[in-house]
Design an enzyme around this catalytic site. Structure first.
Site, mmCIF file in Angstrom:
data_model
loop_
_atom_site.group_PDB
_atom_site.id
_atom_site.type_symbol
_atom_site.label_atom_id
_atom_site.label_comp_id
_atom_site.label_asym_id
_atom_site.label_seq_id
_atom_site.Cartn_x
_atom_site.Cartn_y
_atom_site.Cartn_z
ATOM 1 N N TRP A 135 -55.347 -20.451 -38.191
ATOM 2 C CA TRP A 135 -55.720 -22.112 -37.882
ATOM 3 C C TRP A 135 -56.763 -22.331 -36.484
ATOM 4 O O TRP A 135 -56.462 -21.806 -35.447
ATOM 5 C CB TRP A 135 -54.346 -22.536 -37.468
ATOM 6 N N VAL A 158 -42.518 -18.855 -43.584
ATOM 7 C CA VAL A 158 -41.835 -18.483 -44.924
ATOM 8 C C VAL A 158 -41.612 -17.249 -45.307
ATOM 9 O O VAL A 158 -42.481 -16.405 -45.004
ATOM 10 C CB VAL A 158 -42.105 -19.480 -46.078
ATOM 11 N N HIS A 174 -51.443 -28.420 -38.614
ATOM 12 C CA HIS A 174 -50.855 -28.616 -39.956
ATOM 13 C C HIS A 174 -49.522 -29.610 -39.599
ATOM 14 O O HIS A 174 -49.267 -29.919 -38.413
ATOM 15 C CB HIS A 174 -50.326 -27.331 -40.608
ATOM 16 N N ALA A 199 -39.624 -24.679 -47.872
ATOM 17 C CA ALA A 199 -40.697 -25.662 -47.211
ATOM 18 C C ALA A 199 -41.875 -25.532 -48.032
ATOM 19 O O ALA A 199 -42.121 -24.483 -48.684
ATOM 20 C CB ALA A 199 -40.974 -25.061 -45.658
ATOM 21 N N ARG A 232 -58.667 -29.371 -37.602
ATOM 22 C CA ARG A 232 -58.901 -27.857 -37.216
ATOM 23 C C ARG A 232 -60.527 -27.743 -36.970
ATOM 24 O O ARG A 232 -61.254 -28.714 -37.526
ATOM 25 C CB ARG A 232 -59.093 -27.166 -38.657
ATOM 26 N N GLN A 263 -52.047 -33.949 -44.474
ATOM 27 C CA GLN A 263 -50.909 -32.978 -45.352
ATOM 28 C C GLN A 263 -50.033 -33.847 -45.636
ATOM 29 O O GLN A 263 -49.318 -34.710 -44.960
ATOM 30 C CB GLN A 263 -50.910 -31.935 -44.460
#
Ligand code: PHE
Length: 357
Positions: free
Chosen positions: A167, A271, A188, A325, A214, A228
């Site tokens: 990122w 995740v 994000h 997610a 970004r 997003q």
């Protein structure tokens, strides 16, 4: 009979009208005169021998001396004014319809007012959130300026972790102007996962649309700001199968009921396991074309089971709760659906682009 006639005559006689009353009625009647015949009738009625004005002029000599001068002057002035108005009107009638009246074509269709509309990004956000709304998800929003802690640390991305390089970040300057602060423009919408879990107890089912930023060079597929939609579901007993089922249903709602989906392993620090979801190309039905770069598949989002470390960071017991997610780029979805070839169009403000939606 006779008495009836008498009484109706008495009713219409009344007191003679004043000079000002004559002026008002005469000028009002003149407006409607639309032919020489009517104009002549008007002349007889308001300037003729038996007209109210002539009566007033005739009666002047019988008025008290102090009234003669004023009434006489105003009655004569009115006669001049009415004669002038009559001449003007006669001229107008002779000239026929004016140029303005000619230019005014009442049969022309009206000019349509340009109406505004929803930006294609907004439309797409609504379609996405509607699809999840139909499956019981709520909608939440969060701040565009975010703490480092929520954007990275709470999501299992520590300061020294190479995953941060994924990122490119706009940092806010520190208050003393030397170096960066611990605030940034969120890269994000995932920080909202941590914020919401901190604030609420499970069950959670929520989608979070929002703008992200970004620090990167722009080209046809990269923008320094974009939208997003994040998703989060946490409860007892949520499994990877729930995630697949939910995202499969979403893909079919947005890209058509024949869509197939493909999940492949991908890495996101927050995740475990992580996945990238693709749909079979809706243009060539998976045969391979320019849209899917010959692969038959189009990647549309990152997803995965919420990492136990993230659950612990927000005070959830990962032995009790599990969740999934996901996050997707809104412009990317809109580009796929509408065949838009340059992401920079979205923020261009160009009406030639915007008015197509
Ligand atoms: N936040 C990730 C990104 O911006 C996407 C993502 C969200 C992946 C949620 C997994 C789960 O790339």
């Amino acid at each position: 009979m006779a008495s009836g006639t008498e009484s109706s005559e008495a009713a219409t006689a009344g007191p003679p009208p004043s000079v000002e009353e004559i002026r008002t009625t005469a000028l009002a009647a003149l407006v409607d005169a639309d032919s020489e015949v009517v104009l002549d009738q008007w002349r007889v009625a308001y300037l003729g021998r038996k007209s109210d004005l002539t009566n007033v002029l005739r009666s002047i000599s019988s008025l008290p001396a102090e009234d003669r001068k004023t009434v006489g002057a105003s009655a004569n002035q009115l006669r001049g004014a009415l004669e002038e108005a009559l001449a003007e009107k006669a001229q107008e009638l002779k000239a026929g319809p004016s140029e303005i009246a000619d230019a005014l074509d009442v049969t022309l269709p009206g000019r349509r007012r340009r109406s505004g509309g929803l930006h294609p990004t907004t439309q797409t956000i609504r379609e996405i959130t509607d699809a999840f709304g139909a499956m019981g998800f709520q909608i939440a929003e969060g701040p565009e300026i975010e703490w480092e802690r929520y954007n990275f640390d709470a999501l299992n991305i520590p300061a020294d972790h190479p995953a941060r390089d994924q990122w490119d970040t706009f940092w806010l300057d520190s208050p003393d102007g030397k170096g960066r602060s611990d605030m940034l423009l969120r890269t994000h919408t995932s920080p909202m996962q941590a914020r919401l879990m901190e604030q609420t107890d499970p069950p959670i089912r929520v989608v979070i649309p929002g703008r992200c930023f970004r620090y990167e060079a722009t080209d046809a597929t990269h923008e320094w700001h974009f939208f997003q939609v994040e998703g989060l579901a946490v409860d007892r007993g949520i499994t990877f199968a729930d995630m697949k089922g939910t995202l499969f249903e979403f893909a079919r709602r947005i890209f058509g009921p024949e869509r197939k989906v493909r999940f492949r392993v991908d890495f996101f620090p927050f995740v475990e396991p992580g996945a990238e979801m693709a749909i079979d190309c809706f243009k060539c039905n998976g045969q391979g074309c320019s849209m899917c770069k010959g692969t038959g598949w189009i990647e549309i989002m990152g997803a995965g089971m919420v990492h136990p470390a993230v659950l612990r960071n927000v005070g959830y017991d990962p032995e009790v709760y599990t969740g999934f997610a996901f996050g997707m780029g809104v412009e990317r979805i809109a580009m796929l659906r509408h065949g838009i070839d340059d992401v920079r169009q979205f923020a261009s403000g160009d009406l030639r682009f915007l008015s197509q939606f």
